[in-house]
Design a protein around this motif. Structure first.
Motif, PDB file in Angstrom:
ATOM      1  N   GLY A 138       8.227  19.029  36.746  1.00  0.00           N
ATOM      2  CA  GLY A 138       7.172  18.510  37.604  1.00  0.00           C
ATOM      3  C   GLY A 138       5.812  18.649  36.962  1.00  0.00           C
ATOM      4  O   GLY A 138       5.605  19.457  36.053  1.00  0.00           O
TER       5      GLY A 138
ATOM      6  N   THR B 123       2.006  21.776  40.690  1.00  0.00           N
ATOM      7  CA  THR B 123       2.917  21.488  41.804  1.00  0.00           C
ATOM      8  C   THR B 123       3.608  22.732  42.351  1.00  0.00           C
ATOM      9  O   THR B 123       4.321  22.649  43.342  1.00  0.00           O
ATOM     10  CB  THR B 123       3.995  20.469  41.372  1.00  0.00           C
TER      11      THR B 123
ATOM     12  N   ASN C 224       6.220  20.601  32.340  1.00  0.00           N
ATOM     13  CA  ASN C 224       5.553  19.433  32.919  1.00  0.00           C
ATOM     14  C   ASN C 224       5.739  18.210  32.036  1.00  0.00           C
ATOM     15  O   ASN C 224       5.146  17.159  32.274  1.00  0.00           O
ATOM     16  CB  ASN C 224       4.058  19.711  33.129  1.00  0.00           C
TER      17      ASN C 224
ATOM     18  N   PRO D  20       5.017  15.712  42.977  1.00  0.00           N
ATOM     19  CA  PRO D  20       3.550  15.702  42.987  1.00  0.00           C
ATOM     20  C   PRO D  20       3.044  15.515  44.410  1.00  0.00           C
ATOM     21  O   PRO D  20       3.752  14.986  45.272  1.00  0.00           O
ATOM     22  CB  PRO D  20       3.205  14.507  42.100  1.00  0.00           C
ATOM     23  N   LEU D  21       1.830  15.935  44.648  1.00  0.00           N
ATOM     24  CA  LEU D  21       1.270  15.872  46.003  1.00  0.00           C
ATOM     25  C   LEU D  21       1.174  14.431  46.489  1.00  0.00           C
ATOM     26  O   LEU D  21       1.253  14.171  47.696  1.00  0.00           O
ATOM     27  CB  LEU D  21      -0.105  16.536  46.006  1.00  0.00           C
TER      28      LEU D  21
ATOM     29  N   TRP E 117      -4.967  13.138  44.110  1.00  0.00           N
ATOM     30  CA  TRP E 117      -4.644  14.516  43.712  1.00  0.00           C
ATOM     31  C   TRP E 117      -3.891  14.591  42.385  1.00  0.00           C
ATOM     32  O   TRP E 117      -2.750  15.061  42.324  1.00  0.00           O
ATOM     33  CB  TRP E 117      -3.855  15.235  44.817  1.00  0.00           C
TER      34      TRP E 117
ATOM     35  N   ASN F 263      -2.708  17.973  41.791  1.00  0.00           N
ATOM     36  CA  ASN F 263      -1.704  18.429  42.760  1.00  0.00           C
ATOM     37  C   ASN F 263      -2.203  19.592  43.619  1.00  0.00           C
ATOM     38  O   ASN F 263      -3.374  19.654  43.933  1.00  0.00           O
ATOM     39  CB  ASN F 263      -0.400  18.743  42.027  1.00  0.00           C
ATOM     40  N   VAL F 264      -1.296  20.490  44.002  1.00  0.00           N
ATOM     41  CA  VAL F 264      -1.637  21.539  44.972  1.00  0.00           C
ATOM     42  C   VAL F 264      -2.742  22.446  44.433  1.00  0.00           C
ATOM     43  O   VAL F 264      -3.616  22.889  45.174  1.00  0.00           O
ATOM     44  CB  VAL F 264      -0.387  22.371  45.331  1.00  0.00           C
TER      45      VAL F 264
END
Length: 448
Positions: A172, A176, A285, A314-315, A357, A360-361
């Motif tokens: 990912g 993430t 990644n 992913p977000l 995003w 991501n997170v």
């Protein structure tokens, strides 16, 4: 095959008995009630995962009964019976938490199919809650947050992978939560009392990676003035997590493959092997399959690492989780910084959902922390979210309700997916019937 308990509530005795007889022949254990009041009394001792509720009964209405049953069991899956032409009532029931609706007269095969799906949904929801509780006990505020189908699949895979000792590959984009997933696997495993040793392969220079992983003896090289155990040795009895393994040089990949085969490690400067007991979890990644084609990653190592693969979404693929995560981070940073901030105004909420995003997170977490620092009021506004304005959020002066944000977001996702109801519902983390109800409620159409 284990039978499923089901509560059947209908004031029409003939139909109730007919349905009960049919369901008992098809794998259900039924308990009957002729009214909402009787159903409440029966349910406290019967406690079934599924209930069938007639919407129109004397006394307590079906709508009220749904709420009462969900007070007793928040996870119960309820199918409502409604007369043909009373779909609006069914939509209201689904807003209150019903799983599905069935029009009268009941088509038995369709009815049985929906009940089996409801029973399956109950077990998935309960398992998701149990796993989240276990992760929450371990991580406190660092639990894996989300209701989307994508994150539910991650939690299911973590739950399945945790008990054994098989190697796990977590894939990912950056940000993430790959390390959080690895930590969850370790903490839910039999190795949880021993060490979890994270190693970022991309952060260690190539000429130091071997000594970091395997350790060294005193005098092994200039500056080695004492013996130092490597990361694998520190992980003996526990778990070693090799993050960004795609950045590991090919020479080190060959040595790692050998260690995975015999679990033996030699410190630099030593001729003796140490036999270690460790579990390895790796993450990347990068597209390791593409790297194999380019000759940058060993195919045999990939197969040893990828016994179980957990893809972290992913977000962008879990937009329904964005506000949940944002609220979580807002509470954390408000408490940490001594601020009293209650939430986001509609324009800010829409901006958060509309943004892509790329980080991501992790990026969302940083954005919320900055917003809390910059905020001077009791809600976060667009002023505290610089850089997040998009074409969807530039003219939001007239937005006053979260419902407007939800309507716009649902319409946008539907448009992107060419009005594929099933896929849209999956991305939003809701049932397709709930999505249909919201489309009707907001008056959306494919021409919009």
């Amino acid at each position: 095959m284990k039978k499923t308990k089901l509560l059947l509530v209908d004031d029409e005795s003939g139909q109730r008995k007919m349905l009960a007889g049919y369901l008992e022949k098809n794998g259900f254990i039924t308990e009957q009630a002729s009214s909402g009041e009787e159903a409440i009394q029966v349910y406290s001792s019967f406690f079934s995962p599924v209930a069938v509720v007639d919407m129109k009964m004397p006394g307590m209405s079906g709508i009220e009964l749904i709420g009462r049953l969900r007070e007793v069991n928040p996870f119960i899956q309820i199918i409502v019976l409604t007369a043909f032409g009373s779909v609006e009532t069914a939509v209201e029931a689904m807003k209150r938490g019903a799983y599905h609706y069935q029009t009268k007269p009941v088509e038995l095969e369709e009815f049985l199919f929906n009940l089996n799906k409801a029973a399956e949904q109950y077990h998935l929801v309960v398992e998701h809650k149990i796993l989240n509780d276990r992760v929450r006990e371990t991580f406190g505020s660092g639990e894996i947050i989300g209701k989307s189908e994508a994150i539910k699949k991650v939690l299911e895979l973590i739950n399945l992978a945790a008990p054994g000792d098989t190697t796990v590959l977590i894939s990912g984009p950056s940000g993430t939560g790959k390390e959080l997933a690895a930590h969850a696997i370790h903490s839910l495993s039999g190795r949880k009392e021993n060490r979890f040793v994270p190693v970022n392969c991309a952060a260690i220079p190539e000429n130091l990676l071997e000594s970091e992983l395997f350790g060294f003896e005193k005098g092994a090289f200039t500056g080695a003035d004492r013996r130092k155990p490597g990361k694998f040795e520190l992980a003996d009895g526990g778990t070693i997590f090799l993050d960004e393994i795609g950045d590991m040089p090919l020479t080190m990949q060959a040595k790692l493959l050998r260690i995975l085969e015999d679990h033996k490690v030699e410190r630099l400067g030593s001729e003796d092997s140490l036999t270690l007991d460790f579990r390895l979890i790796a993450a990347s990644n990068k597209d390791l399959n593409q790297m194999i084609k380019e000759g940058k990653f060993r195919e045999d190592l990939y197969y040893r690492l990828s016994v179980v693969i957990i893809p972290m979404p992913p977000l962008l693929e879990r937009p329904g989780d964005i506000l949940l995560l944002a609220d979580k981070f807002l509470k954390e940073f408000s408490q940490k910084l001594g601020r009293d901030i209650s939430g986001f105004d509609p324009a800010a909420a829409s901006s958060l959902v509309s943004y892509n995003w790329p980080g991501n997170v992790r990026e969302l977490q940083n954005v919320i922390e900055r917003a809390v620092v910059l905020s001077r009021g009791d809600v976060i506004t667009l002023k505290e979210l610089p850089g997040l304005k998009t074409s969807d959020t530039e003219s939001l002066d007239n937005l006053e309700k979260i419902a407007d944000v939800e309507k716009a977001h649902i319409n946008k996702i539907l448009g992107r997916l060419n009005w594929n109801i099933g896929k849209t519902a999956e991305i939003l983390g809701i049932h397709r019937n709930t999505l249909r109800a919201k489309i009707k409620e907001y008056g959306l159409s494919q021409a919009d």
